[in-house]
Motif scaffolding. Sequence first.
Motif, PDB file in Angstrom:
ATOM      1  N   TRP A  73       0.979  -1.547   0.021  1.00 18.86           N
ATOM      2  CA  TRP A  73      -0.089  -0.530  -0.246  1.00 18.86           C
ATOM      3  C   TRP A  73       1.070   0.742  -0.108  1.00 18.86           C
ATOM      4  O   TRP A  73       0.454   2.326  -0.249  1.00 18.86           O
ATOM      5  CB  TRP A  73      -0.476   0.031   0.976  1.00 18.86           C
ATOM      6  CG  TRP A  73      -1.882  -1.567   1.098  1.00 18.86           C
ATOM      7  CD1 TRP A  73      -3.187  -0.960  -0.204  1.00 18.86           C
ATOM      8  CD2 TRP A  73      -1.996  -2.518   1.076  1.00 18.86           C
ATOM      9  NE1 TRP A  73      -3.734  -2.092  -0.134  1.00 18.86           N
ATOM     10  CE2 TRP A  73      -3.193  -3.413   0.672  1.00 18.86           C
ATOM     11  CE3 TRP A  73      -1.127  -2.916   2.200  1.00 18.86           C
ATOM     12  CZ2 TRP A  73      -3.493  -4.477   1.064  1.00 18.86           C
ATOM     13  CZ3 TRP A  73      -0.978  -4.589   2.472  1.00 18.86           C
ATOM     14  CH2 TRP A  73      -2.381  -5.102   2.019  1.00 18.86           C
ATOM     15  N   TYR A  77       1.606  -1.970  -4.606  1.00 16.94           N
ATOM     16  CA  TYR A  77       1.632  -2.808  -5.637  1.00 16.94           C
ATOM     17  C   TYR A  77       0.626  -3.061  -6.726  1.00 16.94           C
ATOM     18  O   TYR A  77      -0.558  -3.322  -6.894  1.00 16.94           O
ATOM     19  CB  TYR A  77       2.263  -3.988  -5.198  1.00 16.94           C
ATOM     20  CG  TYR A  77       3.473  -4.624  -4.214  1.00 16.94           C
ATOM     21  CD1 TYR A  77       4.059  -3.143  -3.907  1.00 16.94           C
ATOM     22  CD2 TYR A  77       3.722  -5.210  -3.998  1.00 16.94           C
ATOM     23  CE1 TYR A  77       5.270  -3.684  -3.808  1.00 16.94           C
ATOM     24  CE2 TYR A  77       4.484  -5.146  -2.694  1.00 16.94           C
ATOM     25  CZ  TYR A  77       6.083  -4.660  -2.633  1.00 16.94           C
ATOM     26  OH  TYR A  77       7.007  -4.616  -1.578  1.00 16.94           O
ATOM     27  N   GLN A  79       0.252  -5.506  -8.669  1.00 18.51           N
ATOM     28  CA  GLN A  79      -0.760  -6.893  -9.181  1.00 18.51           C
ATOM     29  C   GLN A  79      -0.524  -7.751  -7.434  1.00 18.51           C
ATOM     30  O   GLN A  79      -0.518  -7.993  -6.809  1.00 18.51           O
ATOM     31  CB  GLN A  79       0.445  -8.239  -9.366  1.00 18.51           C
ATOM     32  CG  GLN A  79       0.842  -7.753 -10.556  1.00 18.51           C
ATOM     33  CD  GLN A  79       2.124  -6.839 -10.284  1.00 18.51           C
ATOM     34  OE1 GLN A  79       3.388  -6.476  -9.685  1.00 18.51           O
ATOM     35  NE2 GLN A  79       2.976  -6.454 -11.814  1.00 18.51           N
ATOM     36  N   VAL A  80      -2.205  -8.464  -7.540  1.00 17.92           N
ATOM     37  CA  VAL A  80      -2.645  -8.913  -6.744  1.00 17.92           C
ATOM     38  C   VAL A  80      -1.830 -10.057  -5.624  1.00 17.92           C
ATOM     39  O   VAL A  80      -1.905  -9.958  -4.545  1.00 17.92           O
ATOM     40  CB  VAL A  80      -3.698  -9.939  -6.864  1.00 17.92           C
ATOM     41  CG1 VAL A  80      -4.704 -10.752  -5.621  1.00 17.92           C
ATOM     42  CG2 VAL A  80      -4.958  -8.217  -7.310  1.00 17.92           C
ATOM     43  N   SER A  81      -0.960 -10.685  -6.511  1.00 11.00           N
ATOM     44  CA  SER A  81      -0.183 -11.807  -6.603  1.00 11.00           C
ATOM     45  C   SER A  81       0.806 -11.533  -5.105  1.00 11.00           C
ATOM     46  O   SER A  81       1.903 -12.072  -4.503  1.00 11.00           O
ATOM     47  CB  SER A  81       0.104 -12.616  -7.210  1.00 11.00           C
ATOM     48  OG  SER A  81       0.553 -12.012  -8.424  1.00 11.00           O
ATOM     49  N   THR A  83       0.502  -8.932  -3.644  1.00 13.53           N
ATOM     50  CA  THR A  83       0.154  -7.712  -2.113  1.00 13.53           C
ATOM     51  C   THR A  83       0.224  -9.033  -1.507  1.00 13.53           C
ATOM     52  O   THR A  83       0.162  -9.133  -0.311  1.00 13.53           O
ATOM     53  CB  THR A  83      -0.878  -7.208  -3.015  1.00 13.53           C
ATOM     54  OG1 THR A  83      -0.616  -6.096  -2.971  1.00 13.53           O
ATOM     55  CG2 THR A  83      -1.535  -7.048  -1.308  1.00 13.53           C
ATOM     56  N   ALA A  84      -0.416 -10.549  -1.976  1.00 14.60           N
ATOM     57  CA  ALA A  84      -0.993 -11.796  -1.182  1.00 14.60           C
ATOM     58  C   ALA A  84       0.243 -12.254  -0.666  1.00 14.60           C
ATOM     59  O   ALA A  84       0.883 -12.093   0.459  1.00 14.60           O
ATOM     60  CB  ALA A  84      -1.609 -12.289  -2.038  1.00 14.60           C
TER      61      ALA A  84
END
Length: 120
Positions: A73, A77, A79-81, A83-84
Amino acid sequence: MRIQHWQDVASLLVGVWLVVSPFALGFAGAAVWITIALGLAVILFAVEAFVIPSYLEEWGEMLLGLALLLAPWTVGYEQVSATASSVLSGILVIFLAGWELLTDRDFTTWWHDRWHHRAG
């Protein structure tokens, strides 16, 4: 070199994951370099725990875990990947460091002595 806590080995593996995850998951942008840098730092602290065992590296790992939690945040980032992976790795690093602190005799003795003598 002696491994005192299995959590250090687990942290080392999380650090390795962080270094390879941008390539495995196809990150792009700033997430690549930040993830690799934080992963190398986690590896460094884990190896340091093997060479010079102390409870101080766990505090460093907790800060790195916090950085991993906040990076998606604060940097943005894409891409969701990414972040996860960053958030889950951060939680894991913090959890492992906290667990090690709670089970480390040197730290618990220091903590008890420090606060027990102040109360008395």
